[in-house]
Design a protein around this motif. Structure first.
Motif, PDB file in Angstrom:
ATOM      1  N   ALA A  77       0.699  -1.333  -0.060  1.00 42.10           N
ATOM      2  CA  ALA A  77      -0.046  -0.079   0.046  1.00 42.10           C
ATOM      3  C   ALA A  77       0.830   1.355   0.151  1.00 42.10           C
ATOM      4  O   ALA A  77       0.290   2.546  -0.554  1.00 42.10           O
ATOM      5  CB  ALA A  77      -0.979   0.088   1.272  1.00 42.10           C
ATOM      6  N   VAL A  78       2.211   1.325   0.574  1.00 43.76           N
ATOM      7  CA  VAL A  78       3.011   2.633   0.526  1.00 43.76           C
ATOM      8  C   VAL A  78       3.986   2.401  -0.478  1.00 43.76           C
ATOM      9  O   VAL A  78       5.082   3.142  -0.614  1.00 43.76           O
ATOM     10  CB  VAL A  78       3.707   2.651   2.106  1.00 43.76           C
ATOM     11  N   ILE A 137       7.085   2.985  11.168  1.00 42.82           N
ATOM     12  CA  ILE A 137       6.066   4.112  10.891  1.00 42.82           C
ATOM     13  C   ILE A 137       5.015   3.591  11.517  1.00 42.82           C
ATOM     14  O   ILE A 137       4.433   2.553  10.890  1.00 42.82           O
ATOM     15  CB  ILE A 137       6.045   4.892   9.839  1.00 42.82           C
ATOM     16  N   TYR A 138       4.209   4.190  12.499  1.00 43.07           N
ATOM     17  CA  TYR A 138       2.701   3.524  12.630  1.00 43.07           C
ATOM     18  C   TYR A 138       1.754   4.573  12.294  1.00 43.07           C
ATOM     19  O   TYR A 138       2.022   5.824  12.146  1.00 43.07           O
ATOM     20  CB  TYR A 138       2.475   3.580  14.136  1.00 43.07           C
ATOM     21  N   GLY A 139       0.539   4.269  11.909  1.00 41.71           N
ATOM     22  CA  GLY A 139      -0.508   5.067  11.412  1.00 41.71           C
ATOM     23  C   GLY A 139      -0.455   4.780   9.639  1.00 41.71           C
ATOM     24  O   GLY A 139      -1.411   5.476   9.007  1.00 41.71           O
ATOM     25  N   LEU A 140       0.028   3.590   9.084  1.00 42.05           N
ATOM     26  CA  LEU A 140       0.128   3.563   7.741  1.00 42.05           C
ATOM     27  C   LEU A 140      -1.041   2.755   7.309  1.00 42.05           C
ATOM     28  O   LEU A 140      -1.819   2.277   8.105  1.00 42.05           O
ATOM     29  CB  LEU A 140       1.432   2.905   7.441  1.00 42.05           C
ATOM     30  N   PHE A 151       2.087  17.291   0.731  1.00 43.75           N
ATOM     31  CA  PHE A 151       3.129  15.981   0.353  1.00 43.75           C
ATOM     32  C   PHE A 151       2.404  15.337  -0.758  1.00 43.75           C
ATOM     33  O   PHE A 151       1.541  14.360  -0.607  1.00 43.75           O
ATOM     34  CB  PHE A 151       3.714  15.231   1.447  1.00 43.75           C
ATOM     35  N   TYR A 152       2.535  15.449  -2.182  1.00 49.90           N
ATOM     36  CA  TYR A 152       1.879  15.074  -3.339  1.00 49.90           C
ATOM     37  C   TYR A 152       2.199  13.421  -3.210  1.00 49.90           C
ATOM     38  O   TYR A 152       0.918  12.672  -3.665  1.00 49.90           O
ATOM     39  CB  TYR A 152       2.342  15.626  -4.665  1.00 49.90           C
ATOM     40  N   PRO A 153       3.035  12.545  -2.882  1.00 44.13           N
ATOM     41  CA  PRO A 153       3.107  11.326  -3.039  1.00 44.13           C
ATOM     42  C   PRO A 153       2.217  10.749  -2.152  1.00 44.13           C
ATOM     43  O   PRO A 153       1.662   9.465  -2.317  1.00 44.13           O
ATOM     44  CB  PRO A 153       4.457  10.924  -2.441  1.00 44.13           C
ATOM     45  N   GLN A 154       1.593  11.363  -1.015  1.00 45.56           N
ATOM     46  CA  GLN A 154       0.502  10.860  -0.065  1.00 45.56           C
ATOM     47  C   GLN A 154      -0.952  10.946  -0.711  1.00 45.56           C
ATOM     48  O   GLN A 154      -1.627  10.162  -0.340  1.00 45.56           O
ATOM     49  CB  GLN A 154       0.663  11.618   1.255  1.00 45.56           C
ATOM     50  N   THR A 155      -1.170  11.474  -1.876  1.00 51.36           N
ATOM     51  CA  THR A 155      -2.282  11.423  -2.607  1.00 51.36           C
ATOM     52  C   THR A 155      -2.565   9.951  -3.020  1.00 51.36           C
ATOM     53  O   THR A 155      -3.817   9.802  -3.275  1.00 51.36           O
ATOM     54  CB  THR A 155      -2.453  12.562  -3.670  1.00 51.36           C
ATOM     55  N   ARG A 156      -1.473   9.247  -3.110  1.00 47.01           N
ATOM     56  CA  ARG A 156      -1.894   7.785  -3.575  1.00 47.01           C
ATOM     57  C   ARG A 156      -2.182   7.036  -2.464  1.00 47.01           C
ATOM     58  O   ARG A 156      -2.310   5.519  -2.773  1.00 47.01           O
ATOM     59  CB  ARG A 156      -0.422   7.144  -4.144  1.00 47.01           C
TER      60      ARG A 156
END
Length: 471
Positions: free
Chosen positions: A196-197, A226-229, A264-269
Motif C-alpha cells: 500500500a505504501v 512508522i505507525y498509522g500507515l 506532500f503529493y506522494p501521499q495522494t496515492r
C-alpha cells in the motif's frame, strides 16, 4: 483519571504512565523541537552574509563540528514520504551532485575552519545508498581533504540505509569509509502495508543487512518504524514489533505517520479510508511502548527507544543527551556544517538553510556561491529557551542551579509567566516542581512536546496549527 497504565523501570519508578484523559487534553499540535527557534521561524531576510558572519564566530570559538550531507536521490517512491527527494533510476546523476557538494564543502570548510575535528558525520536523504560505490568513495575522499575527519572510537559517523539499495559491496565500503553507525528504514514488515505504501521489503532482506552490519562491526544499529500507515491494525503492528524485537536492534525509532496529501503529493496515492483510526493509532502506540519496555528497551522520548547499554541511553542517564536536526545525539558541543539541497546548518547563535529547489541550489553552487535562502539569528532569549527546552526534551528534568550557572539568571524570575502556565500540568502530574528541579513525570514523558511549548515564546500566542499532532 481515566484508563491508566504504568510500566516500571528497574528502580521501580514507572518509565511512563499512559492516561487517556490527559492524552485527550494535551494531544494538540506542536513542534518536534529538533531546533529552537523551530524551522517555521526561519526567514528569507536572513542572508548569506549573516551565515558567513555566524560561521566566523563559530570558527573563532573552535571546538568539534558535525558534518551533515543531504543526498536526495531515491530509486523508488515511498508514498508516505515527506522528505526532500528526487526519484530517478539514473545513477549517473549522483556524481555531478557530489561534485557540487564538494564545491560547497570547500567554501564552508574555509568559513568554519578546516582543522576542527569532525566528531559527528551523517549522510541522510533521500537514499544515501543510491550512490554507487565509486561516488561514495569520491565524496568521502573529498571530505578527507577539506575537513579533519576522525578515526577514534568516540566518533559518531552514521548513514541512513534502504535495505533494498544494498549489494555485497555496500556495507564493507561504508565501513572502510569510516562509518560506524547505521539506520535502516523498515517502516513495517507486513506485506499488505508494504504494498500500500509502495515499499516491498521482505523481512529476510532487512535481517540480512542488519546481521551483516553487526558482523562487520557497526554499533548502535537503528531501525525506523512508522505507525498509522494504511492497513495497519494493533494486531498487525504487534506482529511487526515481534519480528523487530527478534532482530534486536540497538535503537528503534517509531514515528507517527502524518497524512498531509495537500502538502506532500506522494501521499495522494494513499487512500484515506485504509488508514487506522485515531483511536487505533493510539492503541498501536500504547501497545508498542509497553512491549518495547517489556523487551528491555528504554524510552528515550519523542518516538525513540534504546537498549540500556546504548550510548543514547547512557547519555540520557548522565544528563548529556542532546537534540539536533538528526534527532537525539550524544554530541552536544558540535556546530553543524550542512551540505546539499535543503540542508540546515547551525551555530551557537544561528540556523541557516539551503535552497529546497535542486536546480536553484545547483545554480548557486555553479556560480561559486553558497545556496542559503533562509535562516534565523538567535537572540540571548532564544538561546536561553533553547537550553531549557533541550533539558526537558532530552533529560526529562531541569535543574534551577544548573540554569543559574549557565545563564546568570534566576529561573523563577525569568520564567515567572511560564511557571504560572505550567501549573495545570503540575496539577495533572505531567511535571513535578521539586524545588531545585523541575522533573517530567511518567505521565508527562509522552506529552513532552506540550510541556516544551510552555517555554516556546513563538507558540505563546497559540500558533501551533502548522505542526503535526503531538501523538
Amino acid at each position: 483519571m481515566a484508563s491508566n497504565t504504568a510500566t516500571a523501570t528497574k528502580n521501580d519508578l514507572p518509565a511512563f504512565i499512559w492516561d487517556d484523559a490527559l492524552i485527550r487534553r494535551y494531544d494538540l499540535s506542536g513542534p518536534r523541537y529538533t531546533s529552537y527557534p523551530t524551522a517555521v521561524e526561519f526567514t528569507p531576510n536572513y542572508r548569506v552574509e549573516d551565515m558567513v558572519k555566524a560561521a566566523g564566530r563559530s570558527k573563532a570559538a573552535g571546538g568539534p563540528i558535525s558534518l551533515y550531507t543531504h543526498l536526495p536521490f531515491c530509486a523508488h517512491l515511498c508514498y508516505y514520504c515527506a522528505c526532500n527527494k528526487v526519484i530517478t533510476k539514473k545513477r549517473d546523476k549522483a556524481m555531478p551532485y557530489v561534485e557540487r557538494v564538494l564545491k560547497e564543502a570547500a567554501i564552508q570548510s574555509k568559513l568554519f575552519g578546516a582543522d576542527r575535528p569532525v566528531q559527528q558525520l551523517h549522510w541522510g536523504g533521500g537514499t544515501p545508498t543510491f550512490l554507487p560505490k565509486d561516488v561514495m568513495q569520491h565524496l568521502m575522499a573529498g571530505y578527507g581533504e577539506l575537513f579533519n575527519l576522525q578515526t577514534g572510537d568516540d566518533r559518531d559517523y552514521s548513514v541512513e540505509i534502504d535495505p533494498r539499495e544494498v549489494d555485497q559491496d555496500t556495507l564493507p565500503t561504508l565501513w572502510d569509509l569510516g562509518f560506524n553507525r547505521i539506520s535502516l528504514g523498515v517502516q513495517d514488515v507486513n506485506p499488505e502495508v508494504q504494498k500500500a505504501v509502495n515499499r516491498i521489503q521482505p523481512r529476510d532482506m532487512t535481517e540480512a543487512v542488519l546481521n551483516e552490519a553487526r558482523r562487520i562491526g557497526f554499533r548502535s544499529i537503528n531501525l525506523d518504524l512508522i505507525y498509522g500507515l494504511p492497513y495497519q491494525t494493533p494486531e498487525s503492528f504487534a506482529e511487526t514489533l515481534e519480528a523487530v524485537i527478534e532482530m534486536s536492534p540497538d535503537r528503534l525509532s517509531v514515528f507517527s505517520y502524518a497524512h498531509l496529501p495537500d502538502r506532500f503529493y506522494p501521499q495522494t496515492r494513499i487512500q484515506e479510508e485504509t488508514l487506522p483510526s485515531p483511536q487505533q493509532k493510539l492503541t498501536i502506540l500504547h501497545n508498542t511502548i509497553n512491549r518495547l519496555l517489556e523487551a528491555g528497551y528504554e524510552y528515550i522520548g519523542m518516538d525513540h527507544f534504546a537498549k540500556p547499554d546504548d550510548s543514547l541511553a547512557v547519555a540520557q542517564r548522565e544528563g548529556r543527551l542532546h537534540r539536533n536536526f538528526q534527532g537525539y545525539t550524544t554530541h552536544s558541543d558540535c556546530d553543524l556544517v550542512s551540505l546539499g539541497v535543503s540542508a540546515i546548518g547551525q551555530t551557537d547563535d544561528a540556523y541557516f538553510q539551503n535552497n529546497h529547489d535542486l536546480p536553484a541550489w545547483e545554480a548557486a553552487i555553479d556560480a561559486g556561491q553558497l545556496a542559503i535562502t533562509r535562516g534565523v539569528g538567535l537572540s540571548r532569549d532564544d538561546r536561553i529557551r533553547r537550553w531549557v527546552i533541550g533539558q526537558l526534551i532530552c533529560q526529562f528534568r531541569l535543574d534551577r542551579q544548573q540554569f543559574a550557572d549557565a545563564w546568570g539568571e534566576d529561573f523563577d524570575r525569568y520564567f515567572a509567566d511560564e511557571l504560572n502556565r505550567l501549573r495545570p500540568m503540575i496539577k495533572d502530574e505531567l511535571v513535578a516542581d521539586e524545588g531545585q528541579v523541575l522533573q517530567v513525570q511518567p505521565a508527562g514523558r509522552l506529552l513532552i512536546r506540550a510541556i516544551c511549548q510552555i517555554f516556546d515564546l513563538y507558540r505563546k500566542e497559540g500558533a501551533s496549527q502548522r505542526f503535526s499532532r503531538i501523538i
